[in-house]
Design a protein around this motif. Structure first.
Motif, PDB file in Angstrom:
ATOM      1  N   UNK A 475       0.876  -1.216   0.013  1.00 11.80           N
ATOM      2  CA  UNK A 475      -0.007  -0.047   0.137  1.00 11.80           C
ATOM      3  C   UNK A 475       0.976   1.308  -0.005  1.00 11.80           C
ATOM      4  N   UNK A 476       1.170   2.101  -1.073  1.00 13.61           N
ATOM      5  CA  UNK A 476       1.667   3.306  -1.177  1.00 13.61           C
ATOM      6  C   UNK A 476       1.446   4.338  -0.190  1.00 13.61           C
ATOM      7  N   UNK A 477       0.307   4.205   0.382  1.00 17.65           N
ATOM      8  CA  UNK A 477      -0.193   5.169   1.599  1.00 17.65           C
ATOM      9  C   UNK A 477       0.424   5.006   2.645  1.00 17.65           C
ATOM     10  N   UNK A 478       0.499   3.797   2.967  1.00 18.07           N
ATOM     11  CA  UNK A 478       0.868   3.321   4.179  1.00 18.07           C
ATOM     12  C   UNK A 478       2.426   2.795   4.231  1.00 18.07           C
ATOM     13  N   UNK A 479       3.091   2.466   3.333  1.00 16.63           N
ATOM     14  CA  UNK A 479       4.600   1.926   3.465  1.00 16.63           C
ATOM     15  C   UNK A 479       5.169   2.668   2.250  1.00 16.63           C
ATOM     16  N   UNK A 480       6.686   3.084   2.522  1.00 18.49           N
ATOM     17  CA  UNK A 480       7.421   3.504   1.279  1.00 18.49           C
ATOM     18  C   UNK A 480       8.713   3.248   1.602  1.00 18.49           C
ATOM     19  N   UNK A 481       9.434   2.964   0.470  1.00 15.09           N
ATOM     20  CA  UNK A 481      10.859   2.399   0.660  1.00 15.09           C
ATOM     21  C   UNK A 481      11.806   3.464  -0.417  1.00 15.09           C
ATOM     22  N   UNK A 482      12.668   3.766   0.100  1.00 12.10           N
ATOM     23  CA  UNK A 482      13.534   4.872  -0.725  1.00 12.10           C
ATOM     24  C   UNK A 482      15.215   4.079  -0.868  1.00 12.10           C
ATOM     25  N   UNK A 483      15.495   4.048  -2.198  1.00  8.89           N
ATOM     26  CA  UNK A 483      16.890   3.346  -2.399  1.00  8.89           C
ATOM     27  C   UNK A 483      17.738   4.161  -3.130  1.00  8.89           C
ATOM     28  N   UNK A 484      19.169   3.993  -3.119  1.00  9.32           N
ATOM     29  CA  UNK A 484      19.762   4.999  -4.102  1.00  9.32           C
ATOM     30  C   UNK A 484      20.916   3.756  -4.791  1.00  9.32           C
ATOM     31  N   UNK A 485      20.707   4.047  -6.195  1.00 11.26           N
ATOM     32  CA  UNK A 485      21.445   3.025  -7.001  1.00 11.26           C
ATOM     33  C   UNK A 485      22.991   2.695  -6.633  1.00 11.26           C
ATOM     34  N   UNK A 486      23.567   4.076  -6.243  1.00  8.75           N
ATOM     35  CA  UNK A 486      25.246   3.828  -6.019  1.00  8.75           C
ATOM     36  C   UNK A 486      25.349   3.777  -4.623  1.00  8.75           C
ATOM     37  N   UNK A 487      24.628   3.211  -3.770  1.00  7.88           N
ATOM     38  CA  UNK A 487      24.760   3.175  -2.298  1.00  7.88           C
ATOM     39  C   UNK A 487      25.898   2.116  -1.981  1.00  7.88           C
ATOM     40  N   UNK A 488      26.989   2.669  -1.242  1.00  9.03           N
ATOM     41  CA  UNK A 488      28.247   2.073  -0.918  1.00  9.03           C
ATOM     42  C   UNK A 488      28.014   1.138   0.043  1.00  9.03           C
ATOM     43  N   UNK A 489      26.948   0.967   0.847  1.00 13.51           N
ATOM     44  CA  UNK A 489      26.587   0.013   1.820  1.00 13.51           C
ATOM     45  C   UNK A 489      25.584  -1.092   1.403  1.00 13.51           C
ATOM     46  N   UNK A 490      24.536  -0.853   0.811  1.00  8.87           N
ATOM     47  CA  UNK A 490      23.498  -1.579   0.238  1.00  8.87           C
ATOM     48  C   UNK A 490      23.673  -1.999  -1.028  1.00  8.87           C
ATOM     49  N   UNK A 511      16.437   5.899  -6.929  1.00 12.41           N
ATOM     50  CA  UNK A 511      17.300   6.945  -7.867  1.00 12.41           C
ATOM     51  C   UNK A 511      18.609   6.201  -8.174  1.00 12.41           C
ATOM     52  N   UNK A 512      18.877   5.864  -9.526  1.00 15.31           N
ATOM     53  CA  UNK A 512      19.914   5.053  -9.895  1.00 15.31           C
ATOM     54  C   UNK A 512      21.216   5.771  -9.588  1.00 15.31           C
ATOM     55  N   UNK A 513      21.374   7.292  -9.245  1.00 18.54           N
ATOM     56  CA  UNK A 513      22.647   7.933  -8.985  1.00 18.54           C
ATOM     57  C   UNK A 513      22.686   8.148  -7.605  1.00 18.54           C
ATOM     58  N   UNK A 514      21.490   7.572  -6.901  1.00 18.60           N
ATOM     59  CA  UNK A 514      21.522   8.099  -5.392  1.00 18.60           C
ATOM     60  C   UNK A 514      22.688   7.280  -4.624  1.00 18.60           C
ATOM     61  N   UNK A 515      23.126   8.025  -3.436  1.00 19.17           N
ATOM     62  CA  UNK A 515      24.072   7.360  -2.570  1.00 19.17           C
ATOM     63  C   UNK A 515      23.600   7.354  -1.176  1.00 19.17           C
ATOM     64  N   UNK A 516      24.395   6.542  -0.289  1.00 15.05           N
ATOM     65  CA  UNK A 516      23.818   6.454   0.852  1.00 15.05           C
ATOM     66  C   UNK A 516      23.630   7.781   1.565  1.00 15.05           C
ATOM     67  N   UNK A 517      22.382   7.876   2.009  1.00  9.91           N
ATOM     68  CA  UNK A 517      21.967   9.339   2.710  1.00  9.91           C
ATOM     69  C   UNK A 517      21.359  10.327   2.015  1.00  9.91           C
ATOM     70  N   UNK A 518      21.803  10.196   0.589  1.00 15.25           N
ATOM     71  CA  UNK A 518      21.400  11.505  -0.045  1.00 15.25           C
ATOM     72  C   UNK A 518      20.038  11.683  -0.252  1.00 15.25           C
ATOM     73  N   UNK A 519      19.128  10.567  -0.045  1.00 11.75           N
ATOM     74  CA  UNK A 519      17.579  10.618  -0.074  1.00 11.75           C
ATOM     75  C   UNK A 519      17.096  11.750   1.144  1.00 11.75           C
TER      76      UNK A 519
END
Length: 549
Positions: A475-490, A511-519
């Motif tokens: 359910x997009x109203x109740x759960x949200x996930x944010x990931x970065x494609x260039x995360x150095x940890x995950x 975000x394909x160019x996102x890094x850890x914490x950038x969100x």
């Protein structure tokens, strides 16, 4: 012929210029401060010249002497932390369930995009319904499983991993201990290991050769030798002073209060006109590893600015905030302690309702509470947002008190696919090749509080969150996930595939160019997405038909 990626080592990496820049400009100066302090102190006292020093040199001598004394105390604490993990073997039933669950992950053959959720016959599609049968070696599911599991062996070719190597890794995962000689193993443990190996061979599509490879050492996070690097007393004083100053500013300028509840320290801001029944839900933010308030200050400023109409609760975690002088610095709470303390605080604030009688009963008999504590009354719950390591505490709350969490937002979550070993490898075992990797390793991965938490108090079964354990995960109203494609940890691609294959769709921001914490950075598209999602609270409240009178 199917390409077997599990037999190919990862491509070699070379150190780039940023690594040497960070090494020379940041790490070396901080690391060398202590040996330089010792040299200056010993030299000054050895030839008695300190008696003739002026004010400036006396000040340097005092600081150097304090640094030298502090380094001895730091060394003593590091020796204490380096000892055996205080956690014994976990709950056998829980470990067995988690192990079967990780073997089933990826077996269902679900489409990576999740498919058409509306046509599925079950509410949450996924691997738990699958049966572990013998796979063929060339089965893509077996290849993918071998490829991800070899991360626990520092990504060596799968065929080089022998039976004894697997035994060592399994025994650690099941009993949090080094593998003794087989003849000294109790019969029940020998049987458990043999059954685990049999299932592993079915899932991986091949049998293990007898023996071991001396060049291969499995990652065994809680019993491996730890690496703690010193840092100056001055560094800790600066970080703690800044965090104290920020806490004071929050209290005076943003109307936060600083409190303690049953061992949990927190910051709380409650608007004067907030109504617990009709106003938007309270927001609870669980931060990750780093520098505490200093690291998240800009995000907190945005929270106060963007959502002034609802309470904000920030549990403070000194164990992962380099709060060296805090009394609980080296005393991280367990899964049940953290979940119980937070749930109890939320009840004290009047945001959720727990059954006090059941709570007292379980605390007296077992020292912890259970998930059967809820009163079937009006329950709105809270919006829980977590970042990075905070997703472990997020998982603990969902495992024990899922009913009190109405909405969940995971930013750079390390709790998903943690059974695959990428987070463990990237954070502690991977050789640093870039400036960012070196910054994370020195300032976080080798800090005594972080090492104590993650390498001596880590429980993989508690910290692993499965998709079906998240209420309303699709359910997009109740759960949200944010990931970065260039995360150095995950390993964000694998986490993304895991989430989408189980039904996450438009509630996954990637975000394909996102890094850890950038969100969570000001002005970024990730932060805008977080606040857009938070703004849906009132709409969801009306759609659910809750009584707001």
């Amino acid at each position: 012929m199917i390409h077997d990626i599990s037999e190919h080592p990862p491509p070699p990496r070379s150190r780039d210029w940023s690594f040497y820049l960070v090494l020379l400009a940041t790490v070396v100066p901080l690391w060398s401060a202590i040996p330089l302090a010792w040299l200056y102190t010993v030299y000054s006292f050895y030839d008695h010249r300190w008696l003739s020093y002026g004010f400036t040199r006396h000040a340097f001598l005092v600081v150097s002497s304090c640094e030298a004394i502090f380094s001895l105390y730091h060394y003593h604490l590091a020796r204490c932390v380096s000892g055996p993990s205080p956690y014994g073997p976990g709950d056998p039933d829980e470990i067995q369930v988690a192990y079967i669950r990780l073997l089933k992950a990826g077996l269902a053959g679900l489409p990576e995009d999740g498919g058409d959720i509306e046509t599925l016959l079950i509410k949450r599609p996924g691997s738990p319904a699958e049966t572990i049968t013998q796979l063929e070696r060339h089965d893509p599911r077996a290849i993918d499983f071998r490829h991800c599991l070899r991360t626990w062996f520092c990504k060596v070719p799968w065929s080089s991993i022998k039976l004894l190597d697997i035994h060592k890794w399994l025994f650690w995962a099941m009993y949090n201990s080094d593998l003794p000689p087989r003849e000294r193993l109790p019969a029940i443990q020998r049987k458990a290991i043999d059954e685990a190996v049999e299932l592993l061979q079915k899932r991986s599509g091949c049998k293990f050769e007898d023996g071991s490879d001396s060049a291969i050492t499995p990652m065994r996070l809680t019993i491996d030798k730890i690496n703690i690097l010193w840092r100056p007393l001055t560094f800790y004083l600066i970080v703690n002073s800044v965090n104290w100053t920020l806490r004071t500013i929050y209290k005076r300028s943003w109307d936060f209060s600083h409190g303690h509840s049953n061992g949990l320290e927190y910051l709380l801001r409650t608007p004067a006109n907030w109504d617990p029944k009709s106003s938007p839900r309270p927001v609870v933010f669980v931060h990750g590893l780093g520098l505490g308030l200093l690291q998240y200050h800009d995000f907190f400023a945005q929270l106060v600015e963007k959502i002034p109409d609802r309470p904000i609760l920030i549990p403070l975690q000194p164990q992962i905030s380099q709060s060296f002088f805090h009394s609980d610095f080296l005393l991280p709470p367990s899964r049940h302690q953290m979940a119980d303390r937070l749930a109890s605080l939320l009840q004290t604030l009047g945001w959720v309702t727990l059954d006090a009688n059941v709570n007292e009963k379980f605390e007296d008999e077992k020292g912890r509470t259970s998930s059967n504590m809820y009163v079937p009354q009006f329950q709105r719950g809270v919006t829980l947002i977590s970042h990075s390591n905070g997703s472990y505490a997020h998982a603990w709350v969902l495992k024990g008190y899922s009913d009190i969490v109405a909405r969940s937002c995971f930013v750079d979550p390390v709790t998903f696919c943690s059974w695959e070993g990428d987070v463990c490898y990237n954070f502690f075992y991977r050789p640093c090749m870039t400036g960012m990797e070196l910054l994370m390793r020195y300032f976080v991965g080798t800090e005594i509080g972080v090492v104590n938490l993650l390498q001596r108090h880590f429980c993989w079964t508690s910290n692993s969150l499965w998709f079906e354990e998240i209420p309303n995960a699709t359910d997009s109203h109740k759960t949200m996930f944010l990931l970065g494609g260039k995360d150095d940890i995950i390993h964000s691609e694998r986490v993304k595939r895991y989430l989408t294959s189980h039904g996450a769709g438009n509630n996954l921001w990637y975000d394909p160019e996102g890094r850890h914490g950038q969100a969570l950075m000001r002005g970024g598209s990730g932060l805008k997405e977080v606040f857009r999602w938070l703004s849906e609270d009132e709409t969801e409240q009306r759609d659910d038909g809750w009584d707001t009178s």
